[in-house]
Design a protein around this motif. Structure first.
Motif, short mmCIF file in Angstrom:
data_model
loop_
_atom_site.label_atom_id
_atom_site.label_comp_id
_atom_site.label_asym_id
_atom_site.label_seq_id
_atom_site.Cartn_x
_atom_site.Cartn_y
_atom_site.Cartn_z
N UNK A 66 88.47 -9.84 -23.81
CA UNK A 66 87.61 -10.84 -24.44
C UNK A 66 87.70 -12.17 -23.70
N UNK A 67 88.87 -12.52 -23.22
CA UNK A 67 89.02 -13.76 -22.44
C UNK A 67 88.27 -13.71 -21.12
N UNK A 68 88.31 -12.58 -20.44
CA UNK A 68 87.55 -12.44 -19.20
C UNK A 68 86.05 -12.53 -19.45
N UNK A 69 85.60 -11.89 -20.51
CA UNK A 69 84.18 -11.94 -20.85
C UNK A 69 83.77 -13.37 -21.21
N UNK A 70 84.61 -14.06 -21.97
CA UNK A 70 84.31 -15.44 -22.36
C UNK A 70 84.26 -16.36 -21.14
N UNK A 71 85.18 -16.14 -20.19
CA UNK A 71 85.17 -16.93 -18.95
C UNK A 71 83.90 -16.70 -18.17
N UNK A 72 83.50 -15.46 -18.03
CA UNK A 72 82.27 -15.13 -17.31
C UNK A 72 81.05 -15.73 -18.01
N UNK A 73 81.04 -15.65 -19.33
CA UNK A 73 79.93 -16.20 -20.10
C UNK A 73 79.81 -17.71 -19.89
N UNK A 74 80.93 -18.42 -19.98
CA UNK A 74 80.88 -19.87 -19.79
C UNK A 74 80.51 -20.26 -18.37
N UNK A 75 81.04 -19.53 -17.38
CA UNK A 75 80.67 -19.82 -15.99
C UNK A 75 79.18 -19.68 -15.75
N UNK A 76 78.60 -18.62 -16.29
CA UNK A 76 77.20 -18.34 -16.00
C UNK A 76 76.24 -19.13 -16.88
N UNK A 77 76.59 -19.40 -18.12
CA UNK A 77 75.67 -20.18 -18.95
C UNK A 77 75.68 -21.64 -18.57
N UNK A 78 76.77 -22.13 -18.03
CA UNK A 78 76.83 -23.53 -17.61
C UNK A 78 75.92 -23.81 -16.43
N UNK A 79 75.59 -22.78 -15.67
CA UNK A 79 74.78 -22.99 -14.48
C UNK A 79 73.39 -22.36 -14.56
N UNK A 80 72.99 -21.92 -15.74
CA UNK A 80 71.64 -21.34 -15.87
C UNK A 80 70.59 -22.39 -15.55
N UNK A 81 70.81 -23.63 -15.98
CA UNK A 81 69.84 -24.69 -15.73
C UNK A 81 70.22 -25.55 -14.53
N UNK A 82 71.17 -25.09 -13.73
CA UNK A 82 71.60 -25.84 -12.55
C UNK A 82 70.56 -25.71 -11.44
N UNK A 83 70.61 -26.60 -10.46
CA UNK A 83 69.68 -26.50 -9.33
C UNK A 83 69.85 -25.20 -8.56
N UNK A 84 68.85 -24.86 -7.81
CA UNK A 84 68.89 -23.65 -6.99
C UNK A 84 70.02 -23.76 -5.98
N UNK A 85 70.77 -22.71 -5.82
CA UNK A 85 71.86 -22.70 -4.86
C UNK A 85 73.24 -22.80 -5.51
N UNK A 86 73.30 -23.16 -6.78
CA UNK A 86 74.59 -23.22 -7.47
C UNK A 86 74.93 -21.82 -7.93
#
Length: 151
Positions: A66-86
């Motif tokens: 669950x911790x690995x999944x939560x880490x992956x979720x936070x990493x990817x959702x934080x950059x969904x609206x990031x500029x291209x290339x992040x």
């Protein structure tokens, strides 16, 4: 790709919450979906998963997953609206998450009872952090090409 990984990790986070406590499935779905647009909802979804882990009294491996999944979720959702290339899921970020999870599982499963470990652990963490940062730090050079820090 980042949006796909955010959706996949969100679905895995909801699945892990529902496996541990089915009553928390609906709030987890709502928070995970809202987390793709609002970072506060993503953080709340991870805190809900943490609360479910505490309430359900799961084992070490379920908590690690669950911790690995939560880490992956936070990493990817934080950059969904990031500029291209992040790109949040690089080899170092994934390797770091997996290695630290493995270390945590190993530490939790070891049957050692050392009375001095709570004192030594923070010191060891600070030393290891310093070693990692030392290797990643960019060193400035003066005009002659020599490092300004001599030692």
């Amino acid at each position: 790709m980042t949006r796909f990984l955010a959706v996949l990790s969100g679905a895995l986070l909801v699945g892990s919450v529902m496996l541990m406590a089915p009553w928390a499935g609906i709030p987890a779905i709502v928070l995970v979906v809202a987390g793709w647009w609002f970072r506060l909802s993503a953080m709340t979804a991870v805190l809900l998963a943490l609360g479910v882990l505490v309430f359900a009294d799961t084992g070490v491996l379920a908590s690690a997953a669950a911790g690995l999944v939560a880490t992956t979720y936070l990493l990817n959702t934080a950059t969904v609206t990031a500029p291209v290339g992040v790109v949040p899921t690089t080899v170092p970020s994934v390797a770091g998450a997996v290695v630290f999870t493995g270390c945590a599982v190993g530490a939790a499963l070891l049957p050692l009872r050392l009375s001095w470990a709570p004192i030594a652990a923070p010191i060891l963490v600070i030393l290891l952090y310093g070693l990692v940062i030392q290797g990643l730090a960019v060193r400035r050079r003066d005009n002659n090409g020599a490092s300004p820090v001599s030692g």
